[in-house]
Scaffold this motif. Structure first.
Motif, PDB file in Angstrom:
ATOM      1  N   ALA A  20      20.956 -35.494 -31.575  1.00  0.00           N
ATOM      2  CA  ALA A  20      21.424 -35.289 -30.332  1.00  0.00           C
ATOM      3  C   ALA A  20      22.030 -36.507 -29.647  1.00  0.00           C
ATOM      4  CB  ALA A  20      19.905 -35.071 -29.428  1.00  0.00           C
ATOM      5  N   VAL A  21      22.661 -36.269 -28.469  1.00  0.00           N
ATOM      6  CA  VAL A  21      23.366 -37.274 -27.525  1.00  0.00           C
ATOM      7  C   VAL A  21      22.633 -37.204 -26.250  1.00  0.00           C
ATOM      8  CG1 VAL A  21      25.395 -38.405 -26.475  1.00  0.00           C
ATOM      9  CG2 VAL A  21      25.158 -37.583 -29.012  1.00  0.00           C
ATOM     10  N   GLU A  22      22.078 -38.033 -25.502  1.00  0.00           N
ATOM     11  CA  GLU A  22      21.631 -38.111 -24.213  1.00  0.00           C
ATOM     12  C   GLU A  22      22.350 -38.851 -23.362  1.00  0.00           C
ATOM     13  OE1 GLU A  22      18.280 -36.451 -22.573  1.00  0.00           O
ATOM     14  OE2 GLU A  22      19.736 -35.220 -23.590  1.00  0.00           O
ATOM     15  N   TYR A  23      22.957 -38.674 -22.044  1.00  0.00           N
ATOM     16  CA  TYR A  23      23.440 -39.231 -21.172  1.00  0.00           C
ATOM     17  C   TYR A  23      22.467 -39.867 -20.258  1.00  0.00           C
ATOM     18  CZ  TYR A  23      26.644 -40.920 -17.508  1.00  0.00           C
ATOM     19  OH  TYR A  23      27.111 -41.629 -16.528  1.00  0.00           O
ATOM     20  N   ASN A  24      22.485 -41.378 -20.099  1.00  0.00           N
ATOM     21  CA  ASN A  24      21.484 -41.840 -19.146  1.00  0.00           C
ATOM     22  C   ASN A  24      22.294 -42.390 -17.691  1.00  0.00           C
ATOM     23  OD1 ASN A  24      19.464 -41.382 -20.507  1.00  0.00           O
ATOM     24  ND2 ASN A  24      18.955 -43.427 -21.154  1.00  0.00           N
ATOM     25  N   GLY A  25      22.289 -41.324 -16.702  1.00  0.00           N
ATOM     26  CA  GLY A  25      23.002 -41.963 -15.724  1.00  0.00           C
ATOM     27  C   GLY A  25      22.054 -42.714 -14.744  1.00  0.00           C
ATOM     28  N   ALA A  26      22.478 -42.872 -13.501  1.00  0.00           N
ATOM     29  CA  ALA A  26      21.771 -43.899 -12.365  1.00  0.00           C
ATOM     30  C   ALA A  26      20.218 -43.128 -12.294  1.00  0.00           C
ATOM     31  CB  ALA A  26      22.493 -43.841 -11.179  1.00  0.00           C
ATOM     32  N   ASP A  27      20.129 -42.030 -12.335  1.00  0.00           N
ATOM     33  CA  ASP A  27      18.810 -41.547 -12.043  1.00  0.00           C
ATOM     34  C   ASP A  27      17.595 -42.211 -13.368  1.00  0.00           C
ATOM     35  OD1 ASP A  27      19.950 -40.096 -13.934  1.00  0.00           O
ATOM     36  OD2 ASP A  27      18.377 -38.381 -13.733  1.00  0.00           O
ATOM     37  N   LEU A  29      16.879 -45.223 -13.585  1.00  0.00           N
ATOM     38  CA  LEU A  29      17.084 -46.306 -13.363  1.00  0.00           C
ATOM     39  C   LEU A  29      15.324 -46.842 -12.763  1.00  0.00           C
ATOM     40  CD1 LEU A  29      20.237 -47.805 -11.845  1.00  0.00           C
ATOM     41  CD2 LEU A  29      19.268 -48.337 -14.116  1.00  0.00           C
ATOM     42  N   ASP A  30      14.703 -45.470 -12.271  1.00  0.00           N
ATOM     43  CA  ASP A  30      13.726 -45.428 -11.823  1.00  0.00           C
ATOM     44  C   ASP A  30      12.607 -45.443 -12.659  1.00  0.00           C
ATOM     45  OD1 ASP A  30      11.337 -43.104 -11.359  1.00  0.00           O
ATOM     46  OD2 ASP A  30      11.843 -43.894  -9.592  1.00  0.00           O
ATOM     47  N   ARG A  31      11.705 -46.426 -12.568  1.00  0.00           N
ATOM     48  CA  ARG A  31      10.752 -46.741 -13.700  1.00  0.00           C
ATOM     49  C   ARG A  31      10.036 -45.455 -14.045  1.00  0.00           C
ATOM     50  NH1 ARG A  31       7.727 -50.785 -15.722  1.00  0.00           N
ATOM     51  NH2 ARG A  31       5.486 -50.494 -15.684  1.00  0.00           N
ATOM     52  N   ARG A  32       9.488 -44.732 -13.180  1.00  0.00           N
ATOM     53  CA  ARG A  32       8.894 -43.338 -14.025  1.00  0.00           C
ATOM     54  C   ARG A  32       9.851 -42.550 -14.447  1.00  0.00           C
ATOM     55  NH1 ARG A  32       7.307 -38.130 -12.044  1.00  0.00           N
ATOM     56  NH2 ARG A  32       5.252 -37.384 -12.707  1.00  0.00           N
ATOM     57  N   GLN A  33      10.949 -42.397 -14.108  1.00  0.00           N
ATOM     58  CA  GLN A  33      11.818 -41.411 -14.844  1.00  0.00           C
ATOM     59  C   GLN A  33      12.080 -42.310 -16.358  1.00  0.00           C
ATOM     60  OE1 GLN A  33      13.342 -38.557 -14.218  1.00  0.00           O
ATOM     61  NE2 GLN A  33      14.714 -38.658 -15.862  1.00  0.00           N
ATOM     62  N   TYR A  34      12.272 -43.523 -16.380  1.00  0.00           N
ATOM     63  CA  TYR A  34      12.513 -44.296 -17.711  1.00  0.00           C
ATOM     64  C   TYR A  34      11.425 -44.145 -18.604  1.00  0.00           C
ATOM     65  CZ  TYR A  34      13.305 -47.910 -20.785  1.00  0.00           C
ATOM     66  OH  TYR A  34      13.488 -48.804 -22.008  1.00  0.00           O
ATOM     67  N   MET A  38      11.398 -42.410 -22.333  1.00  0.00           N
ATOM     68  CA  MET A  38      11.067 -43.083 -23.659  1.00  0.00           C
ATOM     69  C   MET A  38       9.891 -42.284 -24.174  1.00  0.00           C
ATOM     70  SD  MET A  38      12.931 -45.683 -24.293  1.00  0.00           S
ATOM     71  CE  MET A  38      13.906 -44.821 -23.332  1.00  0.00           C
ATOM     72  N   TYR A  39       8.988 -41.802 -23.617  1.00  0.00           N
ATOM     73  CA  TYR A  39       8.063 -40.895 -24.072  1.00  0.00           C
ATOM     74  C   TYR A  39       8.593 -39.490 -25.014  1.00  0.00           C
ATOM     75  CZ  TYR A  39       4.327 -37.421 -24.779  1.00  0.00           C
ATOM     76  OH  TYR A  39       3.314 -36.638 -25.423  1.00  0.00           O
ATOM     77  N   ARG A  40       9.545 -39.003 -24.178  1.00  0.00           N
ATOM     78  CA  ARG A  40      10.234 -37.859 -24.910  1.00  0.00           C
ATOM     79  C   ARG A  40      11.014 -38.376 -26.013  1.00  0.00           C
ATOM     80  NH1 ARG A  40      11.073 -36.804 -19.396  1.00  0.00           N
ATOM     81  NH2 ARG A  40      13.583 -37.490 -19.432  1.00  0.00           N
TER      82      ARG A  40
END
Length: 80
Positions: A20-27, A29-34, A38-40
């Protein structure tokens, strides 16, 4: 795909190869989102998936884009 009983949506996948390839955009940057990301990531890797995370610079820089395509080629080629 389902991991831990929940649907997981990935940006680009090759399910038969578990790549898989996952794109990490500006969203991301949020600590909870990050933290959720990482858990996923760890759960996917625990089930045999190889995931490459990319950012905008990986797509616009020719050298970095080449490395991404090289990684894909190498990992997809190992499944044949």
């Amino acid at each position: 795909m389902v991991v831990d009983g929940a649907d997981r949506y990935l940006d680009l996948t090759w399910p038969e190869s578990k790549i898989a390839v996952e794109y990490n955009g500006a969203d991301h940057l949020d600590r909870r989102q990050y933290g959720d990301e990482m858990y996923r990531r760890h759960r996917l890797e625990d089930t045999g998936w190889r995931v490459r995370y990319v950012v905008w610079e990986d797509l616009i820089d020719p050298g970095r884009r080449h490395l991404l395509l090289e990684w894909l080629s190498q990992h997809l080629g190992q499944q044949r």
